[in-house]
Design an enzyme around this catalytic site. Structure first.
Site, PDB file in Angstrom:
ATOM      1  N   GLU A 244      10.401 -11.193 -21.636  1.00  0.00           N
ATOM      2  CA  GLU A 244      10.022  -9.868 -21.140  1.00  0.00           C
ATOM      3  C   GLU A 244       9.013  -9.211 -22.097  1.00  0.00           C
ATOM      4  OE1 GLU A 244       9.916  -8.087 -18.692  1.00  0.00           O
ATOM      5  OE2 GLU A 244       9.879  -6.005 -19.315  1.00  0.00           O
TER       6      GLU A 244
ATOM      7  N   HIS B 285       8.506 -28.397 -29.598  1.00  0.00           N
ATOM      8  CA  HIS B 285       8.332 -29.427 -28.574  1.00  0.00           C
ATOM      9  C   HIS B 285       6.974 -29.334 -27.875  1.00  0.00           C
ATOM     10  CE1 HIS B 285      12.395 -30.830 -29.138  1.00  0.00           C
ATOM     11  NE2 HIS B 285      12.853 -29.590 -29.007  1.00  0.00           N
TER      12      HIS B 285
ATOM     13  N   TRP C  89      -3.769  -1.918  -1.479  1.00  0.00           N
ATOM     14  CA  TRP C  89      -3.727  -3.100  -2.350  1.00  0.00           C
ATOM     15  C   TRP C  89      -3.994  -4.269  -1.413  1.00  0.00           C
ATOM     16  CZ3 TRP C  89      -0.300  -7.416  -3.112  1.00  0.00           C
ATOM     17  CH2 TRP C  89      -0.450  -8.060  -4.348  1.00  0.00           C
TER      18      TRP C  89
ATOM     19  N   CYS D 105       0.858  -1.178   0.000  1.00  0.00           N
ATOM     20  CA  CYS D 105       0.000   0.000   0.000  1.00  0.00           C
ATOM     21  C   CYS D 105       0.896   1.230   0.000  1.00  0.00           C
ATOM     22  CB  CYS D 105      -0.840   0.050   1.278  1.00  0.00           C
ATOM     23  SG  CYS D 105      -1.737  -1.478   1.593  1.00  0.00           S
TER      24      CYS D 105
ATOM     25  N   LYS E 201       2.854  -1.806  -8.310  1.00  0.00           N
ATOM     26  CA  LYS E 201       4.232  -1.524  -8.727  1.00  0.00           C
ATOM     27  C   LYS E 201       5.256  -2.292  -7.910  1.00  0.00           C
ATOM     28  CE  LYS E 201       7.343   0.751 -11.096  1.00  0.00           C
ATOM     29  NZ  LYS E 201       7.571   0.256 -12.456  1.00  0.00           N
TER      30      LYS E 201
ATOM     31  N   LYS F  74       5.390  -7.986 -20.887  1.00  0.00           N
ATOM     32  CA  LYS F  74       4.936  -6.602 -21.062  1.00  0.00           C
ATOM     33  C   LYS F  74       3.578  -6.587 -21.750  1.00  0.00           C
ATOM     34  CE  LYS F  74       6.767  -4.809 -19.121  1.00  0.00           C
ATOM     35  NZ  LYS F  74       7.773  -4.756 -18.099  1.00  0.00           N
TER      36      LYS F  74
ATOM     37  N   GLU G  64       0.760  -8.036 -19.399  1.00  0.00           N
ATOM     38  CA  GLU G  64       0.372  -7.273 -18.212  1.00  0.00           C
ATOM     39  C   GLU G  64      -0.394  -5.995 -18.541  1.00  0.00           C
ATOM     40  OE1 GLU G  64       3.398  -5.877 -15.413  1.00  0.00           O
ATOM     41  OE2 GLU G  64       4.798  -5.576 -17.043  1.00  0.00           O
TER      42      GLU G  64
ATOM     43  N   ASN H  12       1.175  -0.129   6.039  1.00  0.00           N
ATOM     44  CA  ASN H  12       1.607  -0.878   4.849  1.00  0.00           C
ATOM     45  C   ASN H  12       2.432  -2.054   5.356  1.00  0.00           C
ATOM     46  OD1 ASN H  12       2.579  -1.722   2.341  1.00  0.00           O
ATOM     47  ND2 ASN H  12       4.325  -0.330   2.465  1.00  0.00           N
ATOM     48  N   GLY H  13       2.056  -3.256   4.951  1.00  0.00           N
ATOM     49  CA  GLY H  13       2.798  -4.442   5.391  1.00  0.00           C
ATOM     50  C   GLY H  13       1.841  -5.544   5.783  1.00  0.00           C
TER      51      GLY H  13
ATOM     52  N   ARG I   9       1.384   2.131  -5.810  1.00  0.00           N
ATOM     53  CA  ARG I   9       1.634   1.100  -4.798  1.00  0.00           C
ATOM     54  C   ARG I   9       0.383   0.289  -4.480  1.00  0.00           C
ATOM     55  NH1 ARG I   9       6.286   1.644  -2.199  1.00  0.00           N
ATOM     56  NH2 ARG I   9       5.484   0.435  -0.463  1.00  0.00           N
TER      57      ARG I   9
HETATM   58  O1  M6R Z   1      10.768  -4.093  -7.902  1.00  0.00           O
HETATM   59  P1  M6R Z   1      11.149  -5.404  -8.495  1.00  0.00           P
HETATM   60  O2  M6R Z   1      12.058  -5.281  -9.661  1.00  0.00           O
HETATM   61  O3  M6R Z   1      11.732  -6.341  -7.472  1.00  0.00           O
HETATM   62  O4  M6R Z   1       9.801  -6.034  -9.009  1.00  0.00           O
HETATM   63  C1  M6R Z   1       9.736  -7.337  -9.501  1.00  0.00           C
HETATM   64  C2  M6R Z   1       8.458  -7.560 -10.278  1.00  0.00           C
HETATM   65  O5  M6R Z   1       7.344  -7.447  -9.438  1.00  0.00           O
HETATM   66  C3  M6R Z   1       8.317  -6.556 -11.438  1.00  0.00           C
HETATM   67  O6  M6R Z   1       9.426  -6.625 -12.271  1.00  0.00           O
HETATM   68  C4  M6R Z   1       7.052  -6.824 -12.275  1.00  0.00           C
HETATM   69  O7  M6R Z   1       7.170  -8.043 -12.929  1.00  0.00           O
HETATM   70  C5  M6R Z   1       6.868  -5.649 -13.257  1.00  0.00           C
HETATM   71  N1  M6R Z   1       5.652  -4.957 -12.977  1.00  0.00           N
HETATM   72  C6  M6R Z   1       6.769  -6.051 -14.683  1.00  0.00           C
HETATM   73  O8  M6R Z   1       6.577  -4.950 -15.519  1.00  0.00           O
END
Ligand code: M6R
Length: 597
Positions: free
Chosen positions: A470, A493, A71, A2, A592, A474, A477, A97-98, A27
């Site tokens: 990646e 395969h 969140w 959060c 994030k 991208k 997501e 937060n936590g 967040r």
């Molecule tokens: O802050 P971090 O790099 O440790 O985060 C890891 C993943 O949560 C982060 O890379 C996530 O996959 C991204 N939102 C992808 O765009």
């Protein structure tokens, strides 16, 4: 996970807090709330984005307040579960937060003592504990309360009984203090108050702070006062804004020529020592790279780089697996954009426990990971607000390149001439990325081809395999299209069964030593009638015999070409999501930084 903020000063606390929450929305954004002291304690909450909250609350004139953007971890998304939480008599309010791991036993104990709970959250126990412990001093009550908590927390508390102060405490969740003139701030992250001050003080785990408009006091849990130096943040407030772009993601993609320059600044030169990372490389004869999500794909790419350029064997591990099953290599390098990912922090702690040398590659100064690791390599990409990692990914790739080159130079795997050539190429990277950005319109045309498909595949060999993964992450997501990345040789395969005219395949075809093999794989795909979009090096005419469409990037050698290719895939995902009208900066169900395990 959060975002939290607190304010005490001379301005309208409601407005400052709402504004700060908007900066922290990355967040978490399933519900939000604020608590303001104006005579009494006033609490307002709503579900959905901060704007919903803003529209639903009156203009109120208090000068002290707290806010939260949520969140969900414990308890569904609802107004009751939104923060701030209050005690039985509505005299105290907290934002948290936590995760409080022992909240069930604490709740039972508090209920036996007569406390009534109004939410399903773990956080609410904190405010009832404060109520229970209060004997005339909010900081003393917070101190006593947190001694009973197990888990992670960043907490901000206020009380109408002491209306001139806010109290903060942290353990394993971020909290940073903004120092102003006749006003002070505290928040999960700096952009929340950067418009008002760039003077900050970090709060460490196991510390508590009392913040008034004219002073800040930081203490340990025994009440011993701690002198904390002030840091000046160089990021400008507008860096944390969209600066005219429709989305943070697009702005952040376009910031890459600059962020790449920043990552390299002071670390490369055309004269000896060519590359300087100010890091001690003793014991780096074996390395484990740990990370999650996009950072994990950077780690996978890092394996190709370190093994090829420095000849050092590398394990790559997902942080969440490494914590429990990881092999103990002498050096463990964690990659985390935010520096707050719980799985990666856990992996770092595990590595430290085993006596490994720990290094963190991160974008956030003062983040939790930087406190646990022995060495820090900052990626220096600047704040990234879009949930989808873009400029921080290319900064991670670049940092790993510099790391590999430095290691190869130190251990004699690379000769001076080779290093000099790499340095010369590295210096061209910002302008090469600019050239790629100029091809945005071409990439938009490709987005038109894929935006209405149900599945898109991405393939590559060698370092282009993690870049393909990646690219797929991208796209999925932010556009919600099902996308998968494969090592190009693996499609036959099994995944071949899914190929059809409706399954576009994005093929990464760099002119490296596996180029011919990738061509062969593209031929196999074409034989199954799937459209192929190739990303290839300028001047490669042969590719047009195989692929239906080609997006070119300027010629570069291994591993540098991974950066312009990553940028092309970011733009492709962005424009595809944009054509589908997706909420690009805040994709559903994501946040994030993931500060829960
Ligand atoms: O802050 P971090 O790099 O440790 O985060 C890891 C993943 O949560 C982060 O890379 C996530 O996959 C991204 N939102 C992808 O765009």
């Amino acid at each position: 996970m959060c975002g939290i903020i607190g304010y005490v000063g001379f301005r309208n606390a409601r407005n400052i807090i709402i504004e700060g929450l908007k900066r922290l929305e990355y967040r978490g954004y399933d519900s939000a709330g604020i608590g303001i002291i104006e005579g009494n304690l006033h609490i307002y909450k709503n579900v959905g984005e901060i704007e919903n909250l803003e529209k639903s609350i009156p203009q109120i004139d208090g000068r002290v307040g707290i806010g939260h953007t949520r969140w969900a971890t414990h308890g569904k998304v609802s107004i009751e579960n939104a923060h701030p939480h209050t005690d039985c008599n509505k005299k105290f309010a907290i934002v948290h937060n936590g995760i409080i791991e022992n909240f069930k036993s604490l709740k039972e104990m508090l209920e036996r003592k007569g406390h009534t709970f109004s939410s399903e959250t773990d956080s609410e126990v904190i405010v009832h504990l404060i109520e229970e412990k209060y004997k005339g001093s909010l900081e003393e009550a917070v101190k006593k309360a947190i001694k009973e908590l197990k888990g992670s927390y960043a907490i901000i508390a206020i009380s109408q009984l002491e209306p001139d102060k806010i109290v903060g405490a942290r353990n394993e969740s971020p909290l940073v203090i903004g120092v102003g003139e006749k006003e002070n701030f505290i928040a999960s992250d700096i952009p929340a108050f950067l418009k008002y001050t760039n003077r900050i003080k970090y709060l460490n785990d196991g510390e508590i702070c009392v913040i008034k408009n004219d002073g800040i006091k930081i203490m340990d849990l025994n009440g011993k006062e701690i002198e904390r130096e002030e840091n000046l943040i160089k990021w400008q407030a507008e860096q944390a804004e969209k600066a005219g772009y429709p989305h943070f993601m697009l702005k952040e993609i376009y910031e890459q020529p600059h962020s790449i320059m920043e990552t390299m600044r002071g670390r490369i030169s055309e004269i000896e020592p060519w590359i300087n990372l100010e890091i001690d490389f003793d014991g780096m004869d074996e390395v484990a790279l740990v990370a999650c999500g996009t950072s994990y794909y950077a780690a996978m790419a890092g394996k190709y780089m370190i093994e090829e350029l420095a000849g050092v064997p590398v394990d790559i591990e997902l942080s969440s697996e490494y914590r429990y099953f990881g092999k103990k290599r002498r050096t463990v390098l964690a990659i985390t954009q935010s520096g707050e990912t719980a799985d990666t922090i856990g992996a770092l702690k595990e590595a430290k426990m085993y006596g490994c040398k720990t290094i963190v590659v991160t974008n956030v100064i003062g983040s939790s990971a930087t406190r646990f690791a022995d060495h820090v390599l900052l990626t220096r990409a600047g704040p990234e607000i879009g949930v989808a990692a873009t400029k921080t990914f290319t900064a991670q790739l670049l940092t790993l390149m510099l790391f590999s080159l430095y290691l190869g130079m130190k251990n004699g795997k690379l000769h001076a001439n080779e290093i000099k050539n790499y340095v010369a190429e590295l210096k061209r990277l910002p302008s090469i990325v600019e050239e790629v950005l100029e091809r945005e319109n071409e990439i938009k045309e490709i987005a038109k081809i894929i935006h209405d498909k149900n599945t898109v595949f991405f393939i590559g060999r060698g370092i282009n395999y993690p870049i393909a993964l990646e690219g797929a992450l991208k796209l999925k997501e932010i556009s919600y299209i099902h996308a998968e990345g494969f090592a190009a040789g693996e499609l036959k395969h099994g995944p071949f069964a899914l190929l059809s005219e409706e399954t576009p395949v994005i093929a990464l075809a760099s002119k490296d030593r596996v180029y011919e093999k990738v061509m062969g794989n593209i031929g196999e795909i074409k034989a199954r009638n799937s459209p192929v979009i190739a990303i290839a090096e300028e001047g490669d005419e042969d590719i047009t015999n195989f692929a239906d469409h080609v997006i070119y990037y300027p010629k570069l050698s291994f591993p540098l070409f991974s950066i312009p290719i990553a940028v092309i895939l970011q733009l492709l995902a962005y424009h595809t999501a944009s054509l589908r009208n997706c909420p690009i900066d805040k994709p559903r169900n994501l946040a994030k930084s993931v500060t829960v395990e």
